[in-house]
Design a protein around this motif. Structure first.
Motif, mmCIF file in Angstrom:
data_model
loop_
_atom_site.group_PDB
_atom_site.id
_atom_site.type_symbol
_atom_site.label_atom_id
_atom_site.label_comp_id
_atom_site.label_asym_id
_atom_site.label_seq_id
_atom_site.Cartn_x
_atom_site.Cartn_y
_atom_site.Cartn_z
ATOM 1 N N VAL A 1 134.222 6.978 106.691
ATOM 2 C CA VAL A 1 134.592 8.299 106.186
ATOM 3 C C VAL A 1 133.270 8.974 105.822
ATOM 4 O O VAL A 1 132.610 8.586 104.861
ATOM 5 C CB VAL A 1 135.527 8.204 104.964
ATOM 6 N N TRP A 2 132.896 9.935 106.648
ATOM 7 C CA TRP A 2 131.594 10.576 106.491
ATOM 8 C C TRP A 2 131.631 11.619 105.385
ATOM 9 O O TRP A 2 132.576 12.395 105.277
ATOM 10 C CB TRP A 2 131.163 11.229 107.807
ATOM 11 N N ALA A 3 130.591 11.628 104.575
ATOM 12 C CA ALA A 3 130.439 12.643 103.537
ATOM 13 C C ALA A 3 130.309 14.013 104.194
ATOM 14 O O ALA A 3 129.765 14.139 105.293
ATOM 15 C CB ALA A 3 129.211 12.348 102.690
ATOM 16 N N THR A 4 130.807 15.021 103.523
ATOM 17 C CA THR A 4 130.706 16.393 104.029
ATOM 18 C C THR A 4 129.360 16.968 103.601
ATOM 19 O O THR A 4 129.017 16.916 102.409
ATOM 20 C CB THR A 4 131.843 17.265 103.446
ATOM 21 N N PRO A 5 128.599 17.492 104.548
ATOM 22 C CA PRO A 5 127.302 18.056 104.162
ATOM 23 C C PRO A 5 127.493 19.314 103.316
ATOM 24 O O PRO A 5 128.459 20.058 103.503
ATOM 25 C CB PRO A 5 126.638 18.386 105.495
ATOM 26 N N PRO A 6 126.581 19.548 102.382
ATOM 27 C CA PRO A 6 126.679 20.769 101.584
ATOM 28 C C PRO A 6 126.414 22.007 102.442
ATOM 29 O O PRO A 6 125.811 21.919 103.506
ATOM 30 C CB PRO A 6 125.593 20.595 100.523
ATOM 31 N N THR A 7 126.871 23.105 101.961
ATOM 32 C CA THR A 7 126.600 24.392 102.598
ATOM 33 C C THR A 7 125.335 24.968 101.996
ATOM 34 O O THR A 7 125.131 24.901 100.772
ATOM 35 C CB THR A 7 127.783 25.359 102.370
ATOM 36 N N GLU A 8 124.482 25.504 102.835
ATOM 37 C CA GLU A 8 123.225 26.076 102.356
ATOM 38 C C GLU A 8 123.496 27.226 101.383
ATOM 39 O O GLU A 8 124.330 28.086 101.651
ATOM 40 C CB GLU A 8 122.416 26.655 103.515
ATOM 41 N N VAL A 9 122.767 27.223 100.278
ATOM 42 C CA VAL A 9 122.812 28.335 99.326
ATOM 43 C C VAL A 9 121.375 28.817 99.155
ATOM 44 O O VAL A 9 120.518 28.081 98.671
ATOM 45 C CB VAL A 9 123.401 27.904 97.960
ATOM 46 N N TRP A 10 121.143 30.042 99.598
ATOM 47 C CA TRP A 10 119.809 30.614 99.562
ATOM 48 C C TRP A 10 119.686 31.622 98.421
ATOM 49 O O TRP A 10 120.604 32.385 98.159
ATOM 50 C CB TRP A 10 119.485 31.321 100.889
ATOM 51 N N LYS A 11 118.544 31.588 97.770
ATOM 52 C CA LYS A 11 118.227 32.574 96.723
ATOM 53 C C LYS A 11 116.939 33.258 97.122
ATOM 54 O O LYS A 11 116.035 32.632 97.677
ATOM 55 C CB LYS A 11 118.025 31.881 95.364
ATOM 56 N N GLY A 12 116.845 34.516 96.812
ATOM 57 C CA GLY A 12 115.634 35.257 97.124
ATOM 58 C C GLY A 12 115.750 36.676 96.650
ATOM 59 O O GLY A 12 116.799 37.126 96.188
ATOM 60 N N GLU A 13 114.646 37.352 96.756
ATOM 61 C CA GLU A 13 114.620 38.759 96.313
ATOM 62 C C GLU A 13 115.063 39.667 97.422
ATOM 63 O O GLU A 13 114.940 39.470 98.559
ATOM 64 C CB GLU A 13 113.221 39.116 95.846
#
Length: 123
Positions: free
Chosen positions: A111-123
């Motif tokens: 049972v493969w772990a689900t990869p996280p979704t990218e969360v980007w922060k920036g100006e």
């Protein structure tokens, strides 16, 4: 159904043989070593399946790691980076779970772990 070709390929690498069909009776042995008996090959079926399963799980884990390698770049999560990956810690945790499988691959279904979704922060 026992796959004699698979058993022979894994356990008798380098031996000379051919298979006509999928039954033991179709095994032609050309090697100088003694031809394995059907009982010997049958006894290797479960370990062969386990070895193949482990190899497949290792390959999948390696592929999943390769797909997230970019998340380990040192400066991608720095507070001064713009933009920056704000959930790099989630990717690190995910990769640790997957790395355990790559290094110590289990046999059987994973049972493969689900990869996280990218969360980007920036100006």
């Amino acid at each position: 159904m026992i796959n004699y070709s698979q058993i022979l390929s894994l356990n008798y690498a380098g031996a000379q043989w051919s298979m006509d069909g999928s039954e033991y009776s179709g095994l032609e042995w050309y090697d100088s070593t003694p031809k394995p008996t059907q009982a010997e090959l049958d006894a290797l079926w479960i370990p062969t399946q386990e070895a193949d399963s482990k190899a497949a799980n290792k390959a999948t884990a390696s592929s999943l790691l390769a797909g997230t390698d970019w998340t380990t770049i040192a400066d991608i999560g720095l507070p001064t980076a713009n933009p920056r990956l704000s959930n790099q810690d989630q990717f690190i945790a995910y990769r640790q779970v997957i790395r355990q499988i790559a290094v110590y691959p289990p046999a059987g279904e994973v049972v493969w772990a689900t990869p996280p979704t990218e969360v980007w922060k920036g100006e």
